[in-house]
Design an enzyme around this catalytic site. Structure first.
Site, PDB file in Angstrom:
ATOM      1  N   GLY A  24       1.033  -5.744  -2.370  1.00 25.63           N
ATOM      2  CA  GLY A  24      -0.557  -5.078  -2.700  1.00 25.63           C
ATOM      3  C   GLY A  24      -0.526  -4.091  -3.631  1.00 25.63           C
ATOM      4  CG  ASP A  25       1.706  -0.424  -3.484  1.00 21.38           C
ATOM      5  OD1 ASP A  25       0.767   0.586  -3.401  1.00 21.38           O
ATOM      6  OD2 ASP A  25       2.226  -0.561  -2.394  1.00 21.38           O
ATOM      7  CB  SER A  26       3.170  -5.447  -7.511  1.00 22.41           C
ATOM      8  OG  SER A  26       4.318  -4.707  -7.033  1.00 22.41           O
ATOM      9  CB  SER A  69       0.579  -2.303 -10.766  1.00 24.77           C
ATOM     10  OG  SER A  69       1.049  -1.470  -9.767  1.00 24.77           O
TER      11      SER A  69
END
Length: 398
Positions: A167-169, A172
Site C-alpha cells: 500500500g505504501d509503495s 509512492s
C-alpha cells in the site's frame, strides 16, 4: 549527459515508507532531495528490520542520494529555515497526518505565497478530504480498504497480505507520477504549483482492474481464488513432481493451444468451447486439473523446459536467494554492490525504470543523521555563528 531531474529540487518531510520511497526514486534520477529528520532519533526507518552496526539496511537503500537535514520542528527557527528552502524548491513531499503541517504554519495558502510554482505532494491514509481524513492510516489499512486484501489468499483462509508494504509503495509511485505531471505542466504550459493529494487506500483501489463495473452491472464480487487469476484462464500456480510450484499463464488463445498440445491434451486444445477466454473461464477448474495432472508427473525443471520450447509463459516462484543468483537480474544491473560506512560491501537493488540515455545513478547510501545540515544552512545564507547558535538552542543537529 546529466541526469534527467538534476535541476529539480525536492524537500521531504516524511518518515518510513510512502514519502521516502517516492523521493528515493526522484533522487535516483538526479533530483536534489533534502530529507528533514527529527533531531536525536531521525527517521524511525533507521531502526527497522535487519540492522548492521545499529543502522537498518533498509535505511541505506531507502535514503540513498538524499541529504539529511536534522531539525526540531517545534522550534520557530526550524520552520523559518524550511520556508527559506521552499523559496526555490520544486516539490515538497510529505506523509504526515492531515493537518500536521498546518499546525506548523506550513499550510498550502502560506506555501504558495512563498513559492507559486511549488508542487505540494501530500500522502496520507485516506486523503486530505472526506469523512475519514483524520483517521490514522498505514499501508496495511490502505490495502484492506482499497480492496486488494479481500481478493488475496486462499478461499479457505483469512485474507492474506502481501509480504511487503504494498500500500505504501503504490502510494509512492502515484506520488511520483503526480509530481512529474505537475512539473511538466509548469514547464510546458506555464502552469502554477498545485497540491497532489495521494491516498494510500485510493492508490491500492486504482490497480483493482474492473471490480467496480463488474459489481455495479452484475452484482459480482470478486473473491479470493488462491493462485489463479479470476476470469482469466488458465493462469494459476501448479505443483510439480518434486513438490515445487510453477506459475503457468496460458490465457491467450494461441498460447492456450500450444500449452494443451505440449501436455498431450489435444482434445482440449482443439475443443471449440475453449477457443476463447470467456469459454475457458467458465471451466477454469477443469483446465487447472488437467494442467496439474501433467505437472505432477514431472520435475519443475522438465516442466519449464517443455513450456519454454513451445513459448508458453511460465516460471518458478523466486525467493530472494533465487533473485540474487539469477543471471538475468545480474545482467540487467538489478543487483548493485554498495559499500557501507564500515567498508562492508553489500548488494542493493538496482534502479527502475531503465533509461537508455539518462539512466539513474546511486551516488551515496542513506546518510548519517544531520550529515548535510551545515552545508544546507550555509547554502541558504546562514553563517557559522548562526549555525552554532541554532545547534546550541537545540534547533538543529549536525
Amino acid at each position: 549527459m546529466g541526469l534527467p531531474l538534476q535541476k529539480i529540487k525536492v524537500l521531504e518531510i516524511g518518515t518510513l515508507i510512502a514519502a521516502p520511497f517516492a523521493t528515493r526514486i526522484l533522487a535516483e534520477f538526479g533530483a536534489e532531495v533534502i530529507k528533514i529528520e527529527p533531531i536525536g532519533k531521525g527517521d524511525p526507518l533507521r531502526k527497522w528490520r535487519k540492522l548492521h552496526h545499529g543502522t537498518s539496511l533498509w535505511w541505506y537503500l531507502q535514503s540513498r542520494n538524499k541529504k539529511s537535514l536534522a531539525l526540531n520542528l517545534k522550534a520557530p527557527e526550524a520552520i523559518e529555515l524550511i520556508k527559506k528552502i521552499l523559496t526555490d524548491t520544486d516539490v515538497l513531499i510529505e506523509n504526515m497526518r492531515p493537518g500536521a503541517l498546518e499546525k506548523l504554519g506550513l499550510d498550502w495558502e502560506t506555501l504558495k505565497q512563498i513559492n507559486p510554482n511549488l508542487t505540494f505532494v501530500r500522502i496520507s491514509g485516506y486523503g486530505q478530504s472526506g469523512p475519514y481524513k483524520d483517521k490514522p492510516g498505514f499501508g496495511a489499512i490502505g490495502e484492506a480498504m482499497g480492496g486488494i486484501r479481500y481478493t488475496t489468499g486462499s478461499p479457505e483462509s483469512a485474507p492474506a497480505r502481501v509480504g511487503v508494504s504494498l500500500g505504501d509503495s503504490l502510494a509512492s509511485l502515484h506520488a511520483v507520477i503526480g509530481a512529474l505531471i505537475s512539473i511538466i505542466n509548469i514547464k510546458t504550459n506555464q502552469g502554477k504549483g498545485q497540491v497532489i493529494d495521494v491516498s494510500l487506500a485510493e492508490s491500492v483501489f486504482n490497480i483493482m482492474e474492473s471490480i467496480v463495473p463488474e459489481y455495479d452491472l452484475f452484482n459480482f464480487v470478486r473473491e479470493r481464488t488462491g493462485g489463479s487469476l479470476p476470469g482469466i484462464a488458465p493462469s494459476n500456480t501448479y505443483r510439480t513432481q518434486d513438490n515445487a510450484f510453477v506459475v503457468i499463464a496460458g490465457n491467450s488463445d494461441p498460447i492456450f493451444k500450444r500449452l494443451m498440445t505440449a501436455i498431450g491434451r489435444e482434445d482440449i486444445a482443439n475443443n471449440p468451447e475453449f477457443e476463447h477466454n470467456d469459454g475457458r473461464a467458465k471451466q477454469s477448474d477443469y483446465l487447472d486439473k488437467a494442467i496439474e495432472s501433467w505437472t505432477r508427473q514431472h520435475t519443475i525443471h522438465h516442466v519449464l523446459q517443455v513450456l519454454e520450447q513451445v513459448d508458453v509463459p511460465s516460471g518458478r516462484i523466486y525467493s530472494v536467494a533465487d533473485i540474487v543468483h539469477d543471471p538475468h537480474f545480474i545482467a540487467r544491473d538489478m543487483l548493485l554492490d554498495s559499500t557501507l560506512p564500515d567498508g562492508q560491501v553489500v548488494k542493493m537493488p538496482g534502479i527502475v525504470p531503465k533509461l537508455s540515455a539518462t539512466p539513474g545513478q546511486v551516488k551515496w547510501n542513506g546518510p548519517d543523521l544531520g550529515a548535510h545540515t551545515q552545508d544546507i544552512l550555509h547554502t541558504h545564507g546562514y553563517s557559522d555563528e548562526d549555525i552554532t547558535a541554532l545547534r546550541d538552542k537545540g534547533v538543529i543537529q549536525s
